[in-house]
Scaffold this motif. Structure first.
Motif, PDB file in Angstrom:
ATOM      1  N   CYS A 238      14.433 -18.763  45.247  1.00 48.58           N
ATOM      2  CA  CYS A 238      14.203 -17.446  45.611  1.00 48.58           C
ATOM      3  C   CYS A 238      13.198 -17.302  46.719  1.00 48.58           C
ATOM      4  CB  CYS A 238      13.045 -17.342  44.470  1.00 48.58           C
ATOM      5  SG  CYS A 238      14.140 -16.731  42.887  1.00 48.58           S
ATOM      6  N   TYR A 243      12.340 -23.258  42.212  1.00 50.53           N
ATOM      7  CA  TYR A 243      10.728 -23.813  41.248  1.00 50.53           C
ATOM      8  C   TYR A 243      11.409 -24.053  40.743  1.00 50.53           C
ATOM      9  CZ  TYR A 243       9.213 -19.279  43.667  1.00 50.53           C
ATOM     10  OH  TYR A 243       8.271 -18.398  44.581  1.00 50.53           O
ATOM     11  N   THR A 262       6.655 -25.619  42.901  1.00 51.33           N
ATOM     12  CA  THR A 262       6.844 -24.818  43.589  1.00 51.33           C
ATOM     13  C   THR A 262       7.495 -25.346  45.194  1.00 51.33           C
ATOM     14  OG1 THR A 262       5.218 -24.346  45.418  1.00 51.33           O
ATOM     15  CG2 THR A 262       5.681 -22.806  43.113  1.00 51.33           C
ATOM     16  N   LEU A 290      14.562 -20.023  34.162  1.00 48.64           N
ATOM     17  CA  LEU A 290      13.957 -19.388  35.483  1.00 48.64           C
ATOM     18  C   LEU A 290      15.319 -18.634  35.979  1.00 48.64           C
ATOM     19  CD1 LEU A 290      12.336 -21.910  36.757  1.00 48.64           C
ATOM     20  CD2 LEU A 290      11.421 -20.276  35.579  1.00 48.64           C
ATOM     21  N   ASN A 292      16.747 -15.712  39.034  1.00 51.20           N
ATOM     22  CA  ASN A 292      16.212 -15.158  40.610  1.00 51.20           C
ATOM     23  C   ASN A 292      16.811 -13.724  40.365  1.00 51.20           C
ATOM     24  OD1 ASN A 292      16.788 -13.784  43.124  1.00 51.20           O
ATOM     25  ND2 ASN A 292      17.527 -15.294  43.541  1.00 51.20           N
ATOM     26  N   LYS A 296      13.118 -12.113  43.648  1.00 54.00           N
ATOM     27  CA  LYS A 296      11.823 -12.248  42.249  1.00 54.00           C
ATOM     28  C   LYS A 296      11.716 -13.513  41.778  1.00 54.00           C
ATOM     29  CE  LYS A 296       8.949 -10.070  44.048  1.00 54.00           C
ATOM     30  NZ  LYS A 296       7.347  -9.640  44.109  1.00 54.00           N
ATOM     31  N   LEU A 297      11.309 -14.229  41.102  1.00 49.26           N
ATOM     32  CA  LEU A 297      11.285 -15.903  40.348  1.00 49.26           C
ATOM     33  C   LEU A 297      10.720 -14.673  38.816  1.00 49.26           C
ATOM     34  CD1 LEU A 297      11.944 -18.138  38.975  1.00 49.26           C
ATOM     35  CD2 LEU A 297       9.227 -18.007  39.384  1.00 49.26           C
TER      36      LEU A 297
END
Length: 405
Positions: A238, A243, A262, A290, A292, A296-297
């Motif tokens: 992202c 991440y 990260t 997870l 994107n 934004k994560l």
């Protein structure tokens, strides 16, 4: 248009046969069989205006439009049309559901027309391959030797095989991620590999490998040994930052079984040791996914019971702001119940403003719209569960015509 390669012709020799439910339709006037005088827009509109109109249609409707007449077929096959298409608002992300544990077969769900389409994925051999997507491109990697890696556009079938990634060939875990630049169409692929140190249960070798489509080269940008933690198969890129989730390798409490690491891809730095970028998860999780969403994560996680963190009691959605998690939504209990017996782990992926959630044990698909805060079941997938141990999984991707690896 002479000499141009048509994405319609190169992908589908007979579009009406290969695109499932992309069939034509007809409408009747209110007067029944009474003759109606109409003027064809084909006679009125110039090519450039017709191109702009067709470019605003959903992908499925564009395929149908290409079968209307020779002129329309030439228009949607042209490079200028693809340029127009790339400058309209992005299509809502689709969800491809694998319907076999052994064969890479399945259906793709279109949330705009709320239909399922049969799509063949090139080169992928089984549904358990690692999969990542970004801006119309999807990356596949085999889960055995991690040596077969492809990038493709699942709509146009354009595909490229990449060189074998460096590092450990037979790692215990690998996490694949891809990020596409929407302006240049270049892309970055990352693979996080993790392997247990021989005869040491608490230490794990971890390496990060980066591929740049501009240079067409791999770089091993990081190699460390983690103590008490290992990487897994969950990662995403992202806004230039990688991440990935790490998992407790023993010695910790049940409440700290997951955490986030990260890694800045631009500076190729984690500000020292990777573990220094450690971010706690918001609550005890049974699993985390997870994704994107507009750079934004976002994480979708199974919420564990307080006294038994390994047993799921609900599903939450969080967005990462700095190093703090902000809860966006919790799945209403009626939808949680709608999955039937939901395992502690499940499939979930998303793009733009849509999140898809799917149980491994059934073909039911739930869609959450972040902007509208709305939960909705998809149309029923045209497949049924044939035997108790049959598994279902899938991935989200943006349907785009102009993207090519």
């Amino acid at each position: 248009m002479e000499g141009e390669t048509s994405w319609v012709n190169s992908c589908f020799e007979d579009p009406t046969n290969d695109i499932g439910e992309f069939d034509s339709f007809s409408e009747l006037s209110d007067e029944g069989n009474k003759e109606v005088n109409v003027v064809s827009v084909d006679l009125i509109l110039p090519d450039d205006l017709l191109e702009r109109i067709l470019a605003c249609l959903p992908i499925a409707s564009i395929f149908r439009a290409s079968c209307v007449c020779k002129r329309w077929h030439e228009i949607v096959s042209s490079r200028r049309f693809l340029w127009n298409f790339s400058h309209v608002l992005p299509q809502k992300p689709w969800y491809f559901m694998f319907t076999s544990s052994d064969e890479p077969v399945g259906y793709a769900f279109d949330p705009v027309l709320r239909k399922w389409y049969g799509i063949d994925l090139p080169h992928i051999k089984t549904s358990n391959w690692s999969i990542a997507s970004s801006c119309g491109l999807v990356s596949f990697m085999d889960n055995d030797s991690r040596s077969e890696l492809y990038v493709c556009n699942p709509i146009t079938k354009h595909c490229r095989q990449l060189h074998e990634p460096p590092g450990l060939k037979f790692s215990d875990y690998s996490a694949l991620a891809i990020s596409v630049n929407r302006i240049s169409h270049g892309y970055t692929i990352s693979i996080v590999k993790s392997k247990q140190v021989p005869e040491n249960f608490f230490q794990w070798d971890l390496s990060i490998h980066i591929y740049d489509s501009d240079t067409m080269m791999w770089v091993t940008s990081c190699a460390e040994v983690l103590t008490g933690w290992r990487a897994g198969d969950e990662s995403v890129i992202c806004d230039g930052v990688l991440y990935f989730l790490i998992y407790s390798a023993g010695g910790g409490t049940q409440e700290t079984r997951h955490a986030l690491i990260t890694y800045n891809l631009s500076s190729r730095s984690s500000h020292g040791l990777l573990i220094r970028s450690f971010i706690k998860v918001p609550c005890p999780l049974t699993c985390g996914r997870l994704m994107n969403l507009n750079e934004k994560l976002v994480m979708v996680g199974g919420i564990g019971k307080q006294d038994r963190p390994d047993i799921i009691k609900g599903i939450g959605i969080w967005v990462l702001n700095g190093k703090d998690w902000q809860e966006i939504e919790r799945m209403p209990y009626k939808f949680f119940q709608g999955f039937g017996e939901l395992d502690e782990v499940f499939a979930s992926s998303g793009a733009d403003n849509l999140i898809y959630i799917q149980s491994y044990g059934a073909p039911a698909l739930l869609v959450f719209d972040i902007n509208q805060k709305q939960w909705k079941w998809s149309q029923k997938c045209p497949v049924t569960k044939r035997f108790p141990l049959q598994l279902f999984t899938g991935f989200c991707f943006e349907p785009r015509l102009e993207m090519a690896p």
